[in-house]
Design a protein around this motif. Structure first.
Motif, PDB file in Angstrom:
ATOM      1  N   UNK A  56      20.249   1.919  36.798  1.00 54.82           N
ATOM      2  CA  UNK A  56      21.095   0.922  36.138  1.00 54.82           C
ATOM      3  C   UNK A  56      22.567   1.155  36.475  1.00 54.82           C
ATOM      4  N   UNK A  57      22.964   2.430  36.571  1.00 47.67           N
ATOM      5  CA  UNK A  57      24.357   2.749  36.889  1.00 47.67           C
ATOM      6  C   UNK A  57      24.732   2.213  38.270  1.00 47.67           C
ATOM      7  N   UNK A  58      23.825   2.368  39.233  1.00 39.68           N
ATOM      8  CA  UNK A  58      24.124   1.881  40.579  1.00 39.68           C
ATOM      9  C   UNK A  58      24.246   0.362  40.618  1.00 39.68           C
ATOM     10  N   UNK A  59      23.423  -0.318  39.830  1.00 40.38           N
ATOM     11  CA  UNK A  59      23.540  -1.767  39.758  1.00 40.38           C
ATOM     12  C   UNK A  59      24.855  -2.174  39.088  1.00 40.38           C
ATOM     13  N   UNK A  60      25.228  -1.461  38.032  1.00 36.98           N
ATOM     14  CA  UNK A  60      26.491  -1.734  37.355  1.00 36.98           C
ATOM     15  C   UNK A  60      27.675  -1.456  38.278  1.00 36.98           C
ATOM     16  N   UNK A  61      27.555  -0.408  39.094  1.00 36.51           N
ATOM     17  CA  UNK A  61      28.606  -0.089  40.052  1.00 36.51           C
ATOM     18  C   UNK A  61      28.809  -1.235  41.032  1.00 36.51           C
ATOM     19  N   UNK A  73      32.210  -3.421  41.321  1.00 41.55           N
ATOM     20  CA  UNK A  73      32.988  -3.226  42.548  1.00 41.55           C
ATOM     21  C   UNK A  73      33.265  -4.517  43.302  1.00 41.55           C
ATOM     22  N   UNK A  74      32.308  -5.414  43.337  1.00 36.54           N
ATOM     23  CA  UNK A  74      32.462  -6.609  44.177  1.00 36.54           C
ATOM     24  C   UNK A  74      33.685  -7.446  43.801  1.00 36.54           C
ATOM     25  N   UNK A  75      33.951  -7.729  42.517  1.00 39.46           N
ATOM     26  CA  UNK A  75      35.185  -8.467  42.194  1.00 39.46           C
ATOM     27  C   UNK A  75      36.450  -7.711  42.592  1.00 39.46           C
ATOM     28  N   UNK A  76      36.439  -6.383  42.464  1.00 37.60           N
ATOM     29  CA  UNK A  76      37.611  -5.597  42.835  1.00 37.60           C
ATOM     30  C   UNK A  76      37.833  -5.623  44.344  1.00 37.60           C
ATOM     31  N   UNK A  77      36.765  -5.619  45.116  1.00 41.24           N
ATOM     32  CA  UNK A  77      36.909  -5.719  46.570  1.00 41.24           C
ATOM     33  C   UNK A  77      37.476  -7.069  46.953  1.00 41.24           C
ATOM     34  N   UNK A 104      38.180   0.674  36.759  1.00 40.18           N
ATOM     35  CA  UNK A 104      36.740   0.947  36.690  1.00 40.18           C
ATOM     36  C   UNK A 104      36.409   1.895  35.544  1.00 40.18           C
ATOM     37  N   UNK A 105      37.197   1.856  34.477  1.00 35.54           N
ATOM     38  CA  UNK A 105      36.986   2.766  33.357  1.00 35.54           C
ATOM     39  C   UNK A 105      35.621   2.575  32.703  1.00 35.54           C
ATOM     40  N   UNK A 106      35.070   1.374  32.814  1.00 40.55           N
ATOM     41  CA  UNK A 106      33.752   1.136  32.226  1.00 40.55           C
ATOM     42  C   UNK A 106      32.664   1.941  32.921  1.00 40.55           C
ATOM     43  N   UNK A 107      32.968   2.460  34.137  1.00 43.05           N
ATOM     44  CA  UNK A 107      31.992   3.229  34.901  1.00 43.05           C
ATOM     45  C   UNK A 107      32.110   4.732  34.646  1.00 43.05           C
ATOM     46  N   UNK A 132      29.520  10.363  31.099  1.00 51.68           N
ATOM     47  CA  UNK A 132      29.702  11.397  30.092  1.00 51.68           C
ATOM     48  C   UNK A 132      30.325  12.653  30.651  1.00 51.68           C
ATOM     49  N   UNK A 133      30.177  12.879  31.957  1.00 40.79           N
ATOM     50  CA  UNK A 133      30.794  14.048  32.587  1.00 40.79           C
ATOM     51  C   UNK A 133      32.290  13.866  32.795  1.00 40.79           C
ATOM     52  N   UNK A 134      32.801  12.672  32.469  1.00 44.79           N
ATOM     53  CA  UNK A 134      34.232  12.413  32.597  1.00 44.79           C
ATOM     54  C   UNK A 134      34.664  11.937  33.960  1.00 44.79           C
ATOM     55  N   UNK A 135      33.725  11.539  34.818  1.00 41.82           N
ATOM     56  CA  UNK A 135      34.068  11.090  36.161  1.00 41.82           C
ATOM     57  C   UNK A 135      33.546   9.681  36.393  1.00 41.82           C
ATOM     58  N   UNK A 136      34.215   8.991  37.324  1.00 45.00           N
ATOM     59  CA  UNK A 136      33.724   7.708  37.810  1.00 45.00           C
ATOM     60  C   UNK A 136      33.036   7.993  39.144  1.00 45.00           C
ATOM     61  N   UNK A 137      31.747   7.960  39.132  1.00 44.65           N
ATOM     62  CA  UNK A 137      30.957   8.406  40.287  1.00 44.65           C
ATOM     63  C   UNK A 137      30.611   7.196  41.160  1.00 44.65           C
ATOM     64  N   UNK A 138      31.385   7.013  42.232  1.00 47.52           N
ATOM     65  CA  UNK A 138      31.132   5.894  43.147  1.00 47.52           C
ATOM     66  C   UNK A 138      30.124   6.394  44.180  1.00 47.52           C
ATOM     67  N   UNK A 139      28.862   6.303  43.820  1.00 48.17           N
ATOM     68  CA  UNK A 139      27.808   6.908  44.625  1.00 48.17           C
ATOM     69  C   UNK A 139      27.460   6.091  45.868  1.00 48.17           C
ATOM     70  N   UNK A 140      27.895   4.847  45.925  1.00 43.45           N
ATOM     71  CA  UNK A 140      27.638   4.017  47.110  1.00 43.45           C
ATOM     72  C   UNK A 140      28.775   4.224  48.106  1.00 43.45           C
ATOM     73  N   UNK A 141      28.478   4.856  49.245  1.00 40.50           N
ATOM     74  CA  UNK A 141      29.521   5.168  50.217  1.00 40.50           C
ATOM     75  C   UNK A 141      30.178   3.939  50.808  1.00 40.50           C
ATOM     76  N   UNK A 142      29.413   2.876  51.007  1.00 39.57           N
ATOM     77  CA  UNK A 142      29.985   1.656  51.555  1.00 39.57           C
ATOM     78  C   UNK A 142      30.973   1.031  50.563  1.00 39.57           C
ATOM     79  N   UNK A 143      30.591   1.019  49.286  1.00 34.85           N
ATOM     80  CA  UNK A 143      31.499   0.494  48.268  1.00 34.85           C
ATOM     81  C   UNK A 143      32.741   1.370  48.141  1.00 34.85           C
TER      82      UNK A 143
END
Length: 505
Positions: free
Chosen positions: A356-361, A365-369, A384-387, A390-401
């Motif tokens: 679900x996180x990857x889908x939310x990412x 991301x698409x509107x920001x791009x 991207x604060x909504x992303x 709990x670890x306190x990071x915004x994890x942009x796991x998609x390298x292309x994005x």
């Protein structure tokens, strides 16, 4: 310190087993003195790392030892890939007087300064390699991408920070890519492949031990040196996700998936059927211990793509699919459903929040791009604060994005143009030599398959130095084979029938 010494005993024991079992296969690709020297360097680095109270005492020893070993090695890049994962890639700032922070030194950067740059300089001095040393389109695309990263930060950073950024991009990425894209002999490419697989073979045993004993063997080392890995202990389905010396379970999963694909080529020279199946089983088990579903899918893609280039591909793929379906169906009737099936991608139910996180990412991301399509926004994370997890990071796991968000579609185009150059060239070369069923065809199929899998992995977990290394290796492979097509054919004709028949995955 006592726990580190206990971990050292385990690591050395597992490594001894890996090197001992792999020795007969290794000697098919390198002389015995070379194998023993590289193995001893790996053991020396590991031993000194675990007993060193600071990173700097280890670094001084490593600089001396690696300088000596690289100067005597016929293929220093093979030494590089073997020792890259001997210790975690911890980060420490170089002490200076006039500048507050020069740059942070890591295992990767130490190897770049001690092995890669001297190797490049020696090649420049060799008149026989003058044609190999010139810049090619992939180099220009990569330089443009790295330069873009520097230029986009110029309005916001000091001159010192910009110089530091440019220098680190040079030694972290361009030097790595340039060195591995200029291997002049196919045998040396095979030797690099073998040593990469060997390094990951050690980590596969370490990963299995870590998962079995719920004990991460290398985290104490980073803590002792003063750079603890705060995200080391990650669990999935109640089990600890192994990471060995890779720094993260995702990293280990990716490296193991790559190495599994490389072994599909390497086993063509193996003389021990039991060893082949033991290696495949160990790597598959180790892949499971990482808990990285992206790596699991990548491994399946690697095998699938490799088989597509072998004779009787349709029959083999159909048979494998039927067997896999029966195995999964059988697991539903056993306790393995909770242990294995529920963790699998697509059909599993465990940790669906990551999906679900990857889908939310993607949706975020698409509107920001679209707001900054050409060159991205270096401060896009503030939107991207909504992303934030709990670890306190915004994890942009998609390298292309990630690239598109920070460097725009221009940056994404430049990066992919550099990365895909070797992939496309290898595809064309492989199409020409695959029917020969010789060493060239097998090596090309393995390299092409692992990079095809890497392109998927980038979309689900990002990219790192190994991605650039593999892309460069593909460039070296295609150039070596294109230079000597008759030699490739001769190798195929001289390959024993037993080796050819067993090389089909």
């Amino acid at each position: 310190m006592l726990n580190n010494l206990k971990a050292l005993v385990v690591v050395l024991g597992l490594a001894w087993l890996a090197f001992r079992l792999a020795r007969p296969l290794c000697l098919q690709y390198m002389p015995a003195p070379t194998f023993y020297r590289r193995r001893n360097v790996w053991f020396a680095l590991t031993l000194v790392a675990f007993v060193s109270p600071t990173f700097w005492s280890y670094a001084l020893f490593a600089i001396v030892l690696l300088s000596w070993a690289a100067a005597r090695d016929e293929n220093p890049l093979a030494l590089y890939v073997l020792v890259t994962f001997a210790v975690p890639n911890a980060s420490f700032f170089l002490p200076t007087i006039l500048i507050n922070q020069l740059f942070d030194l890591t295992q990767y950067r130490l190897l770049s300064l001690v092995i890669l740059i001297p190797t490049i300089v020696r090649n420049w001095k060799n008149p026989l390699l003058s044609a190999d040393n010139r810049l090619r389109p992939a180099d220009w695309f990569l330089m443009a991408f790295l330069l873009l990263q520097v230029v986009l930060q110029m309005p916001y950073e000091s001159g010192t920070a910009i110089a530091r950024r440019g220098f680190l991009l040079l030694i972290d990425t361009f030097v790595l890519f340039y060195a591995f894209a200029r291997i002049s002999d196919r045998q040396k490419v095979s030797e690099v492949v073998l040593n990469f697989w060997l390094a990951c073979g050690v980590m596969s045993l370490v990963g299995i031990f870590e998962w079995t004993k719920t004990w991460l063997l290398y985290t104490g080392l980073s803590e002792l040196w003063g750079d603890p890995n705060g995200f080391a202990f990650i669990f999935r389905g109640g089990g600890l996700r192994a990471q060995a010396a890779s720094g993260h379970s995702l990293n280990l999963g990716y490296l193991l998936a790559v190495s599994l694909g490389l072994f599909l080529y390497l086993r063509s020279r193996s003389q021990r059927t039991w060893f082949d199946w033991a290696v495949i089983g160990a790597f598959c088990f180790a892949l499971y211990t990482t808990g990285s579903r992206a790596a699991w899918i990548m491994a399946m893609l690697v095998v699938l793509v490799f088989v597509m280039f072998r004779p009787g591909a349709a029959r083999k793929i159909t048979g494998a699919a039927a067997v896999g379906t029966l195995v999964i169906a059988g697991m539903y009737l056993t306790p393995l459903k909770e242990l294995v099936i529920d963790k699998m991608p697509l059909i599993g139910t465990s940790d669906q929040d990551t999906v679900d996180y990857r889908q939310q990412l993607w949706d975020t991301s698409m509107p920001l791009i679209r707001q900054n399509p050409l060159f991205g926004d270096p401060f896009v994370a503030k939107n991207m604060e909504s992303m934030r997890q709990g670890q306190g990071i915004i994890d942009i796991v998609n390298g292309y994005l990630f690239t598109a968000l920070f460097y725009g579609l221009v940056g994404l185009f430049l990066q992919m143009a550099a990365l895909l150059a070797g992939f496309l060239k290898t595809g064309a070369t492989l199409w020409r030599v695959r029917s020969l069923d010789g060493d060239a065809g097998l090596l090309g199929a393995g390299l092409f398959a692992i990079f095809a899998g890497s392109l998927f992995f980038i979309a689900t977990a990002g990219y790192g130095p190994t991605t650039y290394l593999l892309s460069a290796l593909l460039l070296s492979y295609s150039r070596c084979v294109d230079r000597a097509p008759l030699a490739a054919g001769a190798a195929a004709q001289s390959t024993p029938q037993r080796m050819r028949s067993r090389s089909v995955a």
